[in-house]
Design an enzyme around this catalytic site. Structure first.
Site, PDB file in Angstrom:
ATOM      1  N   HIS A 105       5.098   4.735  12.677  1.00 41.44           N
ATOM      2  CA  HIS A 105       5.100   4.702  11.204  1.00 41.44           C
ATOM      3  C   HIS A 105       6.055   5.806  10.760  1.00 41.44           C
ATOM      4  O   HIS A 105       5.668   6.952  10.570  1.00 41.44           O
ATOM      5  CB  HIS A 105       3.662   4.948  10.722  1.00 41.44           C
ATOM      6  CG  HIS A 105       3.471   4.960   9.235  1.00 41.44           C
ATOM      7  ND1 HIS A 105       2.905   3.903   8.543  1.00 41.44           N
ATOM      8  CD2 HIS A 105       3.738   5.904   8.308  1.00 41.44           C
ATOM      9  CE1 HIS A 105       2.819   4.203   7.259  1.00 41.44           C
ATOM     10  NE2 HIS A 105       3.322   5.411   7.085  1.00 41.44           N
ATOM     11  N   ASN A 121       9.347   4.455   3.370  1.00 43.75           N
ATOM     12  CA  ASN A 121       9.128   3.991   4.739  1.00 43.75           C
ATOM     13  C   ASN A 121      10.401   3.350   5.258  1.00 43.75           C
ATOM     14  O   ASN A 121      11.325   3.046   4.503  1.00 43.75           O
ATOM     15  CB  ASN A 121       8.041   2.914   4.743  1.00 43.75           C
ATOM     16  CG  ASN A 121       6.665   3.500   4.636  1.00 43.75           C
ATOM     17  OD1 ASN A 121       6.095   3.917   5.629  1.00 43.75           O
ATOM     18  ND2 ASN A 121       6.133   3.547   3.424  1.00 43.75           N
ATOM     19  N   ARG A 123       0.837  -1.218   0.000  1.00 40.59           N
ATOM     20  CA  ARG A 123       0.000   0.000   0.000  1.00 40.59           C
ATOM     21  C   ARG A 123       0.867   1.262   0.000  1.00 40.59           C
ATOM     22  O   ARG A 123       1.039   1.901  -1.021  1.00 40.59           O
ATOM     23  CB  ARG A 123      -0.953  -0.032   1.219  1.00 40.59           C
ATOM     24  CG  ARG A 123      -2.089   0.986   1.167  1.00 40.59           C
ATOM     25  CD  ARG A 123      -1.736   2.366   1.614  1.00 40.59           C
ATOM     26  NE  ARG A 123      -1.208   2.443   2.975  1.00 40.59           N
ATOM     27  CZ  ARG A 123      -0.698   3.547   3.489  1.00 40.59           C
ATOM     28  NH1 ARG A 123      -0.637   4.664   2.773  1.00 40.59           N
ATOM     29  NH2 ARG A 123      -0.191   3.558   4.710  1.00 40.59           N
ATOM     30  N   ASP A 124       1.476   1.577   1.118  1.00 44.98           N
ATOM     31  CA  ASP A 124       2.250   2.822   1.215  1.00 44.98           C
ATOM     32  C   ASP A 124       3.453   2.774   0.272  1.00 44.98           C
ATOM     33  O   ASP A 124       3.826   3.780  -0.340  1.00 44.98           O
ATOM     34  CB  ASP A 124       2.712   3.012   2.671  1.00 44.98           C
ATOM     35  CG  ASP A 124       3.128   4.438   2.997  1.00 44.98           C
ATOM     36  OD1 ASP A 124       3.590   5.143   2.088  1.00 44.98           O
ATOM     37  OD2 ASP A 124       2.997   4.843   4.158  1.00 44.98           O
ATOM     38  N   CYS A 145       3.539   9.508   0.294  1.00 45.82           N
ATOM     39  CA  CYS A 145       2.124   9.817   0.111  1.00 45.82           C
ATOM     40  C   CYS A 145       2.012  10.841  -1.007  1.00 45.82           C
ATOM     41  O   CYS A 145       2.732  11.845  -0.993  1.00 45.82           O
ATOM     42  CB  CYS A 145       1.552  10.352   1.418  1.00 45.82           C
ATOM     43  SG  CYS A 145      -0.108  10.995   1.239  1.00 45.82           S
ATOM     44  N   HIS A 152       8.542   7.396   8.276  1.00 42.05           N
ATOM     45  CA  HIS A 152       9.169   7.498   6.948  1.00 42.05           C
ATOM     46  C   HIS A 152      10.638   7.872   7.173  1.00 42.05           C
ATOM     47  O   HIS A 152      10.978   8.571   8.131  1.00 42.05           O
ATOM     48  CB  HIS A 152       8.420   8.517   6.083  1.00 42.05           C
ATOM     49  CG  HIS A 152       7.128   7.962   5.544  1.00 42.05           C
ATOM     50  ND1 HIS A 152       7.015   7.452   4.273  1.00 42.05           N
ATOM     51  CD2 HIS A 152       5.920   7.782   6.125  1.00 42.05           C
ATOM     52  CE1 HIS A 152       5.775   7.014   4.088  1.00 42.05           C
ATOM     53  NE2 HIS A 152       5.089   7.188   5.205  1.00 42.05           N
TER      54      HIS A 152
HETATM   55  P1  HMG Z   1     -13.935  13.606  -2.583  1.00 44.28           P
HETATM   56  O1  HMG Z   1     -13.641  13.988  -4.010  1.00 44.28           O
HETATM   57  O2  HMG Z   1     -14.113  14.713  -1.601  1.00 44.28           O
HETATM   58  O3  HMG Z   1     -15.154  12.584  -2.461  1.00 44.28           O
HETATM   59  O4  HMG Z   1     -12.756  12.665  -2.113  1.00 44.28           O
HETATM   60  P2  HMG Z   1     -16.651  12.642  -2.851  1.00 44.28           P
HETATM   61  O5  HMG Z   1     -17.395  11.972  -1.756  1.00 44.28           O
HETATM   62  O6  HMG Z   1     -17.058  14.041  -3.257  1.00 44.28           O
HETATM   63  O7  HMG Z   1     -16.707  11.717  -4.149  1.00 44.28           O
HETATM   64  C1  HMG Z   1     -16.044  12.074  -5.359  1.00 44.28           C
HETATM   65  C2  HMG Z   1     -15.937  10.840  -6.222  1.00 44.28           C
HETATM   66  O8  HMG Z   1     -15.119   9.845  -5.573  1.00 44.28           O
HETATM   67  C3  HMG Z   1     -17.293  10.151  -6.493  1.00 44.28           C
HETATM   68  O9  HMG Z   1     -17.201   9.525  -7.761  1.00 44.28           O
HETATM   69  C4  HMG Z   1     -17.326   9.079  -5.415  1.00 44.28           C
HETATM   70  O10 HMG Z   1     -18.163   7.996  -5.765  1.00 44.28           O
HETATM   71  C5  HMG Z   1     -15.878   8.645  -5.393  1.00 44.28           C
HETATM   72  P3  HMG Z   1     -17.799  10.230  -9.105  1.00 44.28           P
HETATM   73  O11 HMG Z   1     -19.259  10.437  -8.784  1.00 44.28           O
HETATM   74  O12 HMG Z   1     -17.039  11.523  -9.231  1.00 44.28           O
HETATM   75  O13 HMG Z   1     -17.479   9.228 -10.163  1.00 44.28           O
HETATM   76  N1  HMG Z   1     -15.487   8.038  -4.117  1.00 44.28           N
HETATM   77  C6  HMG Z   1     -14.860   6.862  -4.011  1.00 44.28           C
HETATM   78  N2  HMG Z   1     -14.453   5.967  -4.944  1.00 44.28           N
HETATM   79  C7  HMG Z   1     -13.858   4.828  -4.483  1.00 44.28           C
HETATM   80  N3  HMG Z   1     -13.649   4.579  -3.173  1.00 44.28           N
HETATM   81  C8  HMG Z   1     -14.040   5.450  -2.230  1.00 44.28           C
HETATM   82  C9  HMG Z   1     -14.683   6.643  -2.643  1.00 44.28           C
HETATM   83  N4  HMG Z   1     -15.181   7.707  -1.970  1.00 44.28           N
HETATM   84  C10 HMG Z   1     -15.680   8.544  -2.887  1.00 44.28           C
HETATM   85  N5  HMG Z   1     -13.817   5.177  -0.936  1.00 44.28           N
HETATM   86  C11 HMG Z   1     -11.852  10.894  -0.764  1.00 44.28           C
HETATM   87  C12 HMG Z   1     -12.717  12.159  -0.791  1.00 44.28           C
HETATM   88  C13 HMG Z   1     -11.576  10.565   0.688  1.00 44.28           C
HETATM   89  C14 HMG Z   1     -12.595   9.763  -1.443  1.00 44.28           C
HETATM   90  C15 HMG Z   1     -10.522  11.198  -1.533  1.00 44.28           C
HETATM   91  O14 HMG Z   1      -9.960  12.358  -1.025  1.00 44.28           O
HETATM   92  C16 HMG Z   1      -9.540  10.072  -1.439  1.00 44.28           C
HETATM   93  O15 HMG Z   1      -9.771   8.995  -1.965  1.00 44.28           O
HETATM   94  N6  HMG Z   1      -8.402  10.313  -0.776  1.00 44.28           N
HETATM   95  C17 HMG Z   1      -7.418   9.253  -0.546  1.00 44.28           C
HETATM   96  C18 HMG Z   1      -6.088   9.835  -0.262  1.00 44.28           C
HETATM   97  C19 HMG Z   1      -5.093   8.742   0.009  1.00 44.28           C
HETATM   98  O16 HMG Z   1      -5.355   7.566  -0.187  1.00 44.28           O
HETATM   99  N7  HMG Z   1      -3.898   9.150   0.476  1.00 44.28           N
HETATM  100  C20 HMG Z   1      -2.836   8.219   0.766  1.00 44.28           C
HETATM  101  C21 HMG Z   1      -3.095   7.394   1.989  1.00 44.28           C
HETATM  102  S1  HMG Z   1      -2.789   8.242   3.518  1.00 44.28           S
HETATM  103  C22 HMG Z   1      -1.083   8.085   3.756  1.00 44.28           C
HETATM  104  O17 HMG Z   1      -0.366   7.672   2.878  1.00 44.28           O
HETATM  105  C23 HMG Z   1      -0.504   8.397   5.114  1.00 44.28           C
HETATM  106  C24 HMG Z   1      -0.182   7.139   5.922  1.00 44.28           C
HETATM  107  O18 HMG Z   1       0.740   6.305   5.244  1.00 44.28           O
HETATM  108  C25 HMG Z   1       0.405   7.525   7.276  1.00 44.28           C
HETATM  109  C26 HMG Z   1       1.551   8.543   7.153  1.00 44.28           C
HETATM  110  O19 HMG Z   1       2.558   8.221   6.490  1.00 44.28           O
HETATM  111  O20 HMG Z   1       1.391   9.618   7.716  1.00 44.28           O
HETATM  112  C27 HMG Z   1      -1.447   6.306   6.184  1.00 44.28           C
HETATM  113 MG    MG Z   2       2.917   6.566   5.232  1.00 45.38          MG
END
Ligand code: HMG
Ligand code: MG
Length: 284
Positions: A205, A247, A13-14, A238, A207
């Site tokens: 966690h 990581n 994933r990450d 990210c 990095h």
């Molecule tokens: P949004 O655009 O505000 O969502 O995104 P929305 O509710 O307005 O929906 C927009 C569109 O997205 C719609 O589709 C929804 O159906 C779809 P459309 O009608 O335009 O075709 N949608 C989805 N599709 C699939 N799966 C879903 C989903 N939800 C809505 N779950 C949202 C809000 C949260 C979805 C968006 O911002 C997003 O997906 N963000 C993910 C960001 C991400 O994954 N970042 C990386 C992970 S975090 C990280 O790496 C940190 C970590 O490692 C720890 C660290 O290192 O600190 C964990």
């Molecule tokens: Mg991370």
């Protein structure tokens, strides 16, 4: 300390979410299958997020359908909202993770809403997860520094972490998202956090942007934290955190701390195989 430390492998994933070139799903599945034989108990296989936001996580449902599930291994995924959680349920994940941040700007950039709004979205996930008996892990990003706001005070991290635990996370992983943590800064953070929270419910966690991740694990161990997130090959970052480097590498952590200290004593040879597979994959 012998056999008390757990690794939470976040490589699929990450490690892969920030790679620009598309990686074929069957290759990701093979990587997870190899990782499944290493003795590591938890593997984060992908994210049920919007593919528009993180294209590399497209196909996480197919990954869950086609991996060979080993007894004793938990296959987990990120879920930002109820839609993601329902997709995760359908894919039969063993455990999900919700992710929040200690920085408002990062929250907006990463999940398009404020910290409070992100927590409110999680309520539906917790309710459904309780009904379905799916464990929920939490992440708090930017526990040391935010790529947009800079310094983040430990008490802000404590606030979000406490809320996630109160809502029902069995564990919260403290994300040094851009790897700005030094042993001194992690010590200051944990000094505040561990005064009111149980270190057994926390994970690290880190990095490894500045090569301090192992030293930061050592600080975590001193405070009683026993779970650390690592990624095979030290990959990671990210897409919404400019400057986030890899990581902490799984193999590097095991070698630095001593394999005898890890639960289940991981199979280093198989981990090296997974690493080799990954590096070949990224070359092609
Ligand atoms: P949004 O655009 O505000 O969502 O995104 P929305 O509710 O307005 O929906 C927009 C569109 O997205 C719609 O589709 C929804 O159906 C779809 P459309 O009608 O335009 O075709 N949608 C989805 N599709 C699939 N799966 C879903 C989903 N939800 C809505 N779950 C949202 C809000 C949260 C979805 C968006 O911002 C997003 O997906 N963000 C993910 C960001 C991400 O994954 N970042 C990386 C992970 S975090 C990280 O790496 C940190 C970590 O490692 C720890 C660290 O290192 O600190 C964990
Ligand atoms: Mg991370």
């Amino acid at each position: 300390m012998v056999e008390t430390i757990s690794i939470f492998e976040v490589g699929p994933r990450d490690g892969l979410q920030n790679i620009k070139n598309e990686i074929p799903i069957n290759k990701k599945i093979e990587l997870i299958n190899i990782l499944s034989t290493t003795g590591i108990g938890k593997i984060e296989c992908g994210s049920f997020v919007s593919a528009k936001w993180v294209p590399q996580m497209r196909g996480t449902d197919q990954i869950f359908q086609e991996i060979v599930r080993r007894n004793g291994v938990k296959y987990t995924a990120l879920t930002p909202n109820l839609k993601g959680f329902e997709n995760a349920l359908h894919a039969k994940v063993d455990e999900v993770a919700v992710f929040a941040a200690a920085s408002e700007t990062f929250s907006q950039k990463n999940v398009n809403c404020s910290i409070d709004e992100s927590l409110a979205r999680f309520r539906d996930i917790f309710e459904k997860a309780r009904q379905k008996k799916i464990p929920v892990r939490g992440y708090v990003s930017c526990v040391v520094e935010c790529p947009y706001e800079g310094y983040v005070a430990p008490k802000r991290v404590l606030e979000v972490t406490s809320k996630l635990l109160d809502m029902g996370c069995y564990e919260v992983s403290l994300g040094d998202t851009i790897g700005k943590g030094t042993p001194k800064k992690i010590d200051e953070l944990l000094n505040v956090i561990c005064e009111s929270l149980n270190p057994e419910q926390l994970a690290g966690h880190f990095h490894d942007t500045s090569d301090y991740a192992i030293k930061n694990v050592e600080v975590g161990l001193k405070y009683g934290i026993r779970t650390f997130d690592t990624a095979i090959g030290g990959l990671g970052g990210c897409p919404y955190a400019p400057g986030a480097k890899g990581n902490l590498s799984t193999v590097q952590l095991i070698n630095a701390i001593g394999i005898e200290n890890f639960l289940g004593i991981p199979d280093l040879e198989m981990l090296l195989c997974a690493e080799k597979y990954l590096f070949n994959l990224l070359k092609n």
